[in-house]
Structure formats: C-alpha cells, structure tokens
Design a protein around this motif. Structure first.
Motif, PDB file in Angstrom:
ATOM      1  N   GLY A   1       0.769  -1.268   0.079  1.00 53.60           N
ATOM      2  CA  GLY A   1      -0.057   0.120   0.075  1.00 53.60           C
ATOM      3  C   GLY A   1       0.726   1.465   0.107  1.00 53.60           C
ATOM      4  N   GLN A   2       0.479   2.123  -0.891  1.00 57.27           N
ATOM      5  CA  GLN A   2       1.144   3.544  -1.009  1.00 57.27           C
ATOM      6  C   GLN A   2       1.327   4.712   0.111  1.00 57.27           C
ATOM      7  OE1 GLN A   2       3.457   3.826  -3.034  1.00 57.27           O
ATOM      8  NE2 GLN A   2       3.842   5.772  -3.806  1.00 57.27           N
ATOM      9  N   PRO A   3       2.179   4.994   0.812  1.00 55.25           N
ATOM     10  CA  PRO A   3       1.942   5.906   1.584  1.00 55.25           C
ATOM     11  C   PRO A   3       1.428   7.312   1.028  1.00 55.25           C
ATOM     12  CG  PRO A   3       4.085   5.230   1.754  1.00 55.25           C
ATOM     13  CD  PRO A   3       3.672   4.727   0.406  1.00 55.25           C
ATOM     14  N   SER A   4       0.859   8.327   1.925  1.00 55.32           N
ATOM     15  CA  SER A   4       0.266   9.463   1.354  1.00 55.32           C
ATOM     16  C   SER A   4       0.301  10.437   2.135  1.00 55.32           C
ATOM     17  CB  SER A   4      -1.353   9.210   0.634  1.00 55.32           C
ATOM     18  OG  SER A   4      -2.041   8.800   1.531  1.00 55.32           O
ATOM     19  N   TYR A   5       0.165  11.663   1.887  1.00 54.55           N
ATOM     20  CA  TYR A   5      -0.303  12.919   2.838  1.00 54.55           C
ATOM     21  C   TYR A   5      -1.595  13.215   2.790  1.00 54.55           C
ATOM     22  CZ  TYR A   5       4.770  13.728   3.498  1.00 54.55           C
ATOM     23  OH  TYR A   5       6.239  13.736   3.787  1.00 54.55           O
ATOM     24  N   ALA A   6      -2.260  13.568   3.703  1.00 58.23           N
ATOM     25  CA  ALA A   6      -3.550  14.341   3.428  1.00 58.23           C
ATOM     26  C   ALA A   6      -3.660  15.461   2.834  1.00 58.23           C
ATOM     27  CB  ALA A   6      -4.264  14.321   5.073  1.00 58.23           C
ATOM     28  N   PRO A   7      -4.840  15.494   1.806  1.00 54.01           N
ATOM     29  CA  PRO A   7      -4.808  16.809   1.183  1.00 54.01           C
ATOM     30  C   PRO A   7      -4.547  18.069   1.542  1.00 54.01           C
ATOM     31  CG  PRO A   7      -6.770  15.316   0.447  1.00 54.01           C
ATOM     32  CD  PRO A   7      -6.100  14.830   1.879  1.00 54.01           C
ATOM     33  N   ASP A   8      -5.141  18.077   3.098  1.00 51.86           N
ATOM     34  CA  ASP A   8      -4.619  19.530   3.845  1.00 51.86           C
ATOM     35  C   ASP A   8      -3.491  19.404   4.621  1.00 51.86           C
ATOM     36  OD1 ASP A   8      -5.481  17.594   5.569  1.00 51.86           O
ATOM     37  OD2 ASP A   8      -6.659  18.813   6.865  1.00 51.86           O
ATOM     38  N   ALA A   9      -2.617  18.581   4.293  1.00 48.97           N
ATOM     39  CA  ALA A   9      -1.342  18.684   5.122  1.00 48.97           C
ATOM     40  C   ALA A   9      -0.482  19.774   4.805  1.00 48.97           C
ATOM     41  CB  ALA A   9      -0.555  17.260   4.855  1.00 48.97           C
ATOM     42  N   PRO A  10       0.047  20.526   5.700  1.00 45.99           N
ATOM     43  CA  PRO A  10       0.930  21.574   5.397  1.00 45.99           C
ATOM     44  C   PRO A  10       2.162  20.916   4.525  1.00 45.99           C
ATOM     45  CG  PRO A  10       0.193  21.803   7.680  1.00 45.99           C
ATOM     46  CD  PRO A  10      -0.258  20.505   7.369  1.00 45.99           C
ATOM     47  N   VAL A  11       2.723  22.044   3.914  1.00 50.31           N
ATOM     48  CA  VAL A  11       4.085  21.660   3.311  1.00 50.31           C
ATOM     49  C   VAL A  11       5.413  21.928   3.871  1.00 50.31           C
ATOM     50  CG1 VAL A  11       2.948  21.926   0.964  1.00 50.31           C
ATOM     51  CG2 VAL A  11       4.248  23.836   2.000  1.00 50.31           C
ATOM     52  N   ASP A  12       5.218  22.546   4.967  1.00 44.71           N
ATOM     53  CA  ASP A  12       6.466  23.155   5.767  1.00 44.71           C
ATOM     54  C   ASP A  12       7.163  21.477   6.043  1.00 44.71           C
ATOM     55  OD1 ASP A  12       7.523  22.831   9.081  1.00 44.71           O
ATOM     56  OD2 ASP A  12       7.963  24.836   7.954  1.00 44.71           O
ATOM     57  N   PRO A  13       8.600  21.412   6.166  1.00 45.45           N
ATOM     58  CA  PRO A  13       9.176  20.206   5.970  1.00 45.45           C
ATOM     59  C   PRO A  13       9.354  19.567   7.610  1.00 45.45           C
ATOM     60  CG  PRO A  13      10.691  21.783   4.620  1.00 45.45           C
ATOM     61  CD  PRO A  13       9.326  22.530   5.221  1.00 45.45           C
ATOM     62  N   ARG A  14       9.587  20.537   8.410  1.00 47.26           N
ATOM     63  CA  ARG A  14       9.279  20.023   9.890  1.00 47.26           C
ATOM     64  C   ARG A  14       7.907  19.422  10.466  1.00 47.26           C
ATOM     65  NH1 ARG A  14       9.726  23.419  15.543  1.00 47.26           N
ATOM     66  NH2 ARG A  14      10.001  21.829  17.146  1.00 47.26           N
ATOM     67  N   VAL A  15       6.936  20.156   9.980  1.00 45.07           N
ATOM     68  CA  VAL A  15       5.441  19.644  10.005  1.00 45.07           C
ATOM     69  C   VAL A  15       5.357  18.323   9.318  1.00 45.07           C
ATOM     70  CG1 VAL A  15       3.091  20.109   9.483  1.00 45.07           C
ATOM     71  CG2 VAL A  15       4.523  22.040  10.266  1.00 45.07           C
ATOM     72  N   ARG A  16       5.807  18.181   8.228  1.00 42.23           N
ATOM     73  CA  ARG A  16       5.514  16.916   7.559  1.00 42.23           C
ATOM     74  C   ARG A  16       6.270  15.619   8.191  1.00 42.23           C
ATOM     75  NH1 ARG A  16       3.750  16.974   1.188  1.00 42.23           N
ATOM     76  NH2 ARG A  16       1.935  18.163   1.299  1.00 42.23           N
ATOM     77  N   ALA A  17       7.652  15.933   8.655  1.00 42.94           N
ATOM     78  CA  ALA A  17       8.559  14.985   9.284  1.00 42.94           C
ATOM     79  C   ALA A  17       7.793  14.796  10.418  1.00 42.94           C
ATOM     80  CB  ALA A  17       9.795  15.656   9.200  1.00 42.94           C
ATOM     81  N   SER A  18       7.577  15.734  11.253  1.00 43.97           N
ATOM     82  CA  SER A  18       6.716  15.226  12.735  1.00 43.97           C
ATOM     83  C   SER A  18       5.402  14.298  12.344  1.00 43.97           C
ATOM     84  CB  SER A  18       6.143  16.484  13.236  1.00 43.97           C
ATOM     85  OG  SER A  18       7.665  17.417  13.542  1.00 43.97           O
ATOM     86  N   ALA A  19       4.738  14.627  11.314  1.00 40.47           N
ATOM     87  CA  ALA A  19       3.653  13.891  10.852  1.00 40.47           C
ATOM     88  C   ALA A  19       3.912  12.509  10.527  1.00 40.47           C
ATOM     89  CB  ALA A  19       2.715  14.802  10.107  1.00 40.47           C
ATOM     90  N   VAL A  20       5.021  12.284   9.860  1.00 41.35           N
ATOM     91  CA  VAL A  20       5.288  10.985   9.437  1.00 41.35           C
ATOM     92  C   VAL A  20       5.782  10.277  10.499  1.00 41.35           C
ATOM     93  CG1 VAL A  20       7.223   9.844   8.249  1.00 41.35           C
ATOM     94  CG2 VAL A  20       5.981  11.689   7.066  1.00 41.35           C
ATOM     95  N   LEU A  21       6.763  10.561  11.260  1.00 41.55           N
ATOM     96  CA  LEU A  21       7.163  10.091  12.467  1.00 41.55           C
ATOM     97  C   LEU A  21       6.178   9.744  13.498  1.00 41.55           C
ATOM     98  CD1 LEU A  21      10.793  11.174  12.904  1.00 41.55           C
ATOM     99  CD2 LEU A  21      10.130   9.181  11.855  1.00 41.55           C
ATOM    100  N   GLY A  22       5.255  10.765  13.638  1.00 38.37           N
ATOM    101  CA  GLY A  22       4.208  10.567  14.867  1.00 38.37           C
ATOM    102  C   GLY A  22       3.300   9.534  14.231  1.00 38.37           C
ATOM    103  N   ALA A  23       2.791   9.533  12.863  1.00 36.01           N
ATOM    104  CA  ALA A  23       1.911   8.430  12.461  1.00 36.01           C
ATOM    105  C   ALA A  23       2.499   7.040  12.576  1.00 36.01           C
ATOM    106  CB  ALA A  23       1.487   8.736  11.066  1.00 36.01           C
ATOM    107  N   LEU A  24       3.702   6.882  12.465  1.00 34.77           N
ATOM    108  CA  LEU A  24       4.521   5.571  12.410  1.00 34.77           C
ATOM    109  C   LEU A  24       4.580   5.061  13.950  1.00 34.77           C
ATOM    110  CD1 LEU A  24       7.307   6.050   9.837  1.00 34.77           C
ATOM    111  CD2 LEU A  24       4.985   4.786   9.659  1.00 34.77           C
ATOM    112  N   ALA A  25       4.625   6.117  15.042  1.00 33.46           N
ATOM    113  CA  ALA A  25       4.928   5.713  16.377  1.00 33.46           C
ATOM    114  C   ALA A  25       3.454   5.283  16.533  1.00 33.46           C
ATOM    115  CB  ALA A  25       5.445   6.948  17.149  1.00 33.46           C
ATOM    116  N   VAL A  26       2.282   6.135  16.036  1.00 37.62           N
ATOM    117  CA  VAL A  26       1.232   5.726  16.567  1.00 37.62           C
ATOM    118  C   VAL A  26       0.720   4.187  16.161  1.00 37.62           C
ATOM    119  CG1 VAL A  26      -1.379   5.970  16.147  1.00 37.62           C
ATOM    120  CG2 VAL A  26       0.090   7.772  16.765  1.00 37.62           C
ATOM    121  N   ALA A  27       1.194   3.890  14.988  1.00 38.67           N
ATOM    122  CA  ALA A  27       1.087   2.474  14.326  1.00 38.67           C
ATOM    123  C   ALA A  27       1.587   1.471  15.173  1.00 38.67           C
ATOM    124  CB  ALA A  27       1.427   2.491  12.807  1.00 38.67           C
ATOM    125  N   GLY A  28       2.719   1.785  15.534  1.00 33.96           N
ATOM    126  CA  GLY A  28       3.559   0.989  16.582  1.00 33.96           C
ATOM    127  C   GLY A  28       2.713   0.533  18.018  1.00 33.96           C
TER     128      GLY A  28
END
Length: 447
Positions: free
Chosen positions: A339-366
C-alpha cells in the motif's frame, strides 16, 4: 607442548534480509564473539543464492570459533517466507525469492483466484507468503528434479544434519498451514507447490533435529563430537522468546526494516480480524503472537523530498524536537503488502511539520500494534524495544511520548541471533543467564 583447551559454546545465527549475523554464547550466557556478512544475492537479483548463503554461514561459524572455542549446538533463525526447492541430495535447485521482491505481486495476482479464503489460517494471505514463492519456483527451469521445498532459514541445519524439516514457527508463514490442526491446506498446496510430498515434516522450534555431520564444519575442527543442530525458525518469535526469558511476560517491539511486535501467549489463540499473526508457542503450549507494520519504507517515501528527509534525520538524532502531530492524520502510512503512503490533502508543506507527522503516525501505528498484541497477554505487559531504531534518541523520545510510558531499549544489537543461541543452549541442557546474554556486551570488552 600443551594443547589449548577450547571453550565450549553454542552458536546462534540470524539470516536477515540484508545481513546474516552469527554469535557464540557460553554456557553461563556470555556473548564471546560475533560475525556479520551481507546476505548473499543471486547476482544483481533480489533473490538469495541459497548455496552461497550456507557456505558464508559456515565461514562465519568457523570465524567466531577461531582456535579457542568448540561448538556444542547450533540454531538458525531468520527470514519467515523465503525458501528453495532442493534435489535428493538437499542441494538448492532455485534461488530463494525474497519476500519483498516485486515479482511476487504478479505471481500472487495470478494465483489469487484459486485460493479459497477463510479465517482458519494463521496469517493474512498476501504476496509475501511462501505459497507465492512455491508457485514461482515451480516455474523455474530444472525443478522437475525437486525432492523437497526447504525454508531458507532451515536450510543450513538441513544441510548440516542431512535431515529435511520445517520449523513450526515458519510453517504458518506459508499461508497454507493451520497451526491449530497442525495440517496443510491441500487445495492451497496443490495450486501453488503442486505436490504435498515436497513439504518436509514440521517440527517444533527448539527441538533437536540431529547431530551435525557437515564435512566442512567437522574439517575445521570447531565441532564437539556430539554437536547438535536445533530447529530454529522465524526470527521475530525467537527474538521475542529470548526477551521473555529475560523479562517474563514482556512484549518485544523490534524496529528495523519493519516494526514487528511479538509476544508469547499462554493460550492457544486463533487469528481474528485484528491482523495479528499466530504461530505455535516456543518450548511451551500456547501461541506466538506477531503483528508487522511498515516502517523504513514509509520514511524512505517521505524522504524523497530532500527537505522533509533532512527534517526527519534531525528529529531522529534528537537535533530538533518533533511537533505533537501524531494524531493529526496528515500522513497515512503505507501498509504491509505494498500500500502506497500518502499525505492528507490538507497537510501543510512545511518540512518540519511533514517530518513530525510522518514519524508521529508511525509511532502511533507501533503503539496500536503493541496494544493489539498485548490484549492477549494481560493488557499491561512490559514492552522492550530492540532493533536499529533504538539507536536514534529522537525516535525513542517520540515513542515514549506517544506511548505515554518510558521506552526501554534492549542493549543487545542482535536479539534474534542471541535468542537462537539461547534455544541451542536450552536444547543442549545448559542454563545460560538471559540477562547476561542480552546485555549487549562481548565478554572481554570491559575491565
């Protein structure tokens, strides 16, 4: 001239997708030597050169013994789904199709209409499973001489003892074995492997499968006269079993290419709709519970954007702190099976925001994977973390924040190889200290 007395050891081996590791363990539980080499591939192919892998393992076994140690037992753990067809002399006829090889998807799509689904299997049916490799292998040239199919992880012990077998923690990974009945699904075997007689006897992980008769290891002078091979099997359950010896009832959260959560349950569990894989318990009745979440692939996908990748690295090493965005829903992880990863349509483009959202989502999955597994072991079992990601202080801090509890890492970098060594020692009748074994130090490094 005084002959030097060799130190008795057992050896544990971990056949990984990227590297194969070997450790030597003493009777009291001290890791006294280690070796590691890349897992041998078939040229530029992703498939594994099985014969070359066995030779490389033999070289590493000799290396960890040197001229000062002698082996009393060997045990191999490793990759769950890969395997090879062998001839009557147990020599590989095919490479082992890697569980992550993209060719599996087309094979699976062709096979899928012939697979009758139900909930009695121990794992989800997807392109990763061994039955897909069976179908691929039978289409390769020269396989009309096949006498058996051997799991890649079991192959070294099969070669060393001359006995074909399949460890019972690997049998469920085929998606054609039902652990509850200890029986093969004849229809699934027929449409993928073609002949059930090619499947070797399934034996319990931890059982002695025979004395080692390997000419290469015997010639090297590193084997005790009565050295034995012990059935290993699937890497993560064996690592989890070792950790549970150290912390009874613990759940292992192992983080490498994927995040794998594993625990031993005292009850015989059937697979439900929570995607928790099931295998037999190790050296006990009950079940091994396993849940896999994609980890590295999601980070690699997000890191295609160089600025996001840089922000992720800074978060992982603790150079910057993550924003508390783990419940934002701005990143949707790709799931096991492609399954392909994706950003939500309303996800901000700021790199730190996206990085935090990525790692945060993976931590939640764990976190959710841990919760799903430990429901069966009381709901409050202690969690121990292992794998390459525990060396990232920012990740450990994020896991603690998301979990709402301290993240406790295991110091030993090769939990699976040490777990295999502990299995070998137990089968030999030794009682090594699991705390010493998993402490993360090679004897002689301190003091």
């Amino acid at each position: 001239m005084t002959l030097r007395v060799r130190l008795p050891v057992v050896v544990g081996i971990d056949v990984g997708s990227t590297n194969t590791k070997v450790v030597a363990l003493t009777a009291d539980g001290a890791v006294v030597a280690r070796a590691s080499r890349p897992t041998r591939r078939a040229g530029a192919d992703l498939a594994v050169d099985a014969a070359a892998l066995v030779l490389a393992i033999e070289d590493m076994v000799v290396e960890v013994c040197g001229d000062s140690r002698v082996i009393h037992a060997l045990c191999v753990a490793g990759i769950g789904e890969d395997g090879v067809l062998v001839d009557g002399r147990l020599r590989p006829l095919t490479p082992a199709l890697a569980w992550f090889d993209p060719r599996r998807h087309a094979v699976f799509e062709a096979l899928r209409p012939d697979l009758v689904d139900d909930h009695t299997f121990d794992v989800d049916t997807d392109p990763v499973r061994s039955l897909v490799g069976w179908r691929w292998a039978r289409a390769q040239p020269g396989t009309e001489r096949a006498a058996a199919w051997i799991a890649l992880t079991d192959l070294p012990a099969v070669a060393w003892t001359g006995r074909a077998f399949l460890s019972d923690t690997l049998a469920p990974r085929t998606a054609a074995w039902r652990s509850g009945e200890r029986a093969w699904a004849h229809d699934r075997v027929a449409v993928s492997l073609g002949d059930q007689n090619l499947l070797p006897p399934v034996v319990p992980t931890g059982e002695v499968v025979g004395e080692i008769v390997s000419p290469a290891l015997r010639a090297a002078g590193v084997m005790a006269a009565d050295a034995i091979a012990v059935a290993g099997g699937h890497d993560h359950p064996i690592g989890g079993w070792g950790v549970q010896l150290m912390v009874p009832g613990a759940v292992l959260d192992s983080m490498g290419t994927a995040e794998v959560v594993v625990a031993q349950s005292s009850s015989a569990r059937r697979r439900g709709d929570d995607h928790v894989d099931v295998a037999p318990g190790i050296r006990a009745s009950g079940s091994t519970l396993l849940l896999v979440e994609e980890l590295a692939r999601n980070v690699q996908w997000a890191s295609r954007d160089a600025e996001v990748g840089r922000a992720i690295r800074h978060l992982l090493i603790g150079r910057s702190a993550p924003l508390p965005l783990w419940e934002s829903g701005w990143f949707v992880p790709g799931q096991r099976g492609g399954g392909q990863p994706s950003y939500a349509p309303d996800a901000p483009v700021d790199p730190r925001v996206r990085a935090s959202a990525v790692l945060g989502a993976l931590a939640v999955a764990g976190r959710d994977a841990v919760d799903a597994v430990r429901r069966d072991v009381g709901g409050t079992a202690e969690v121990r973390m292992a794998g390459g990601w525990v060396r990232s202080p920012g990740w450990i801090a994020l896991k603690a924040a998301v979990n709402g509890a301290p993240a406790v890492p295991i110091l030993e970098p090769e939990v699976t190889a040490v777990g295999a060594a502990l299995l070998a020692a137990t089968a030999r009748g030794w009682s090594p200290d699991p705390v010493d074994a998993l402490g993360g130090f090679v004897s002689g490094m301190l003091g």
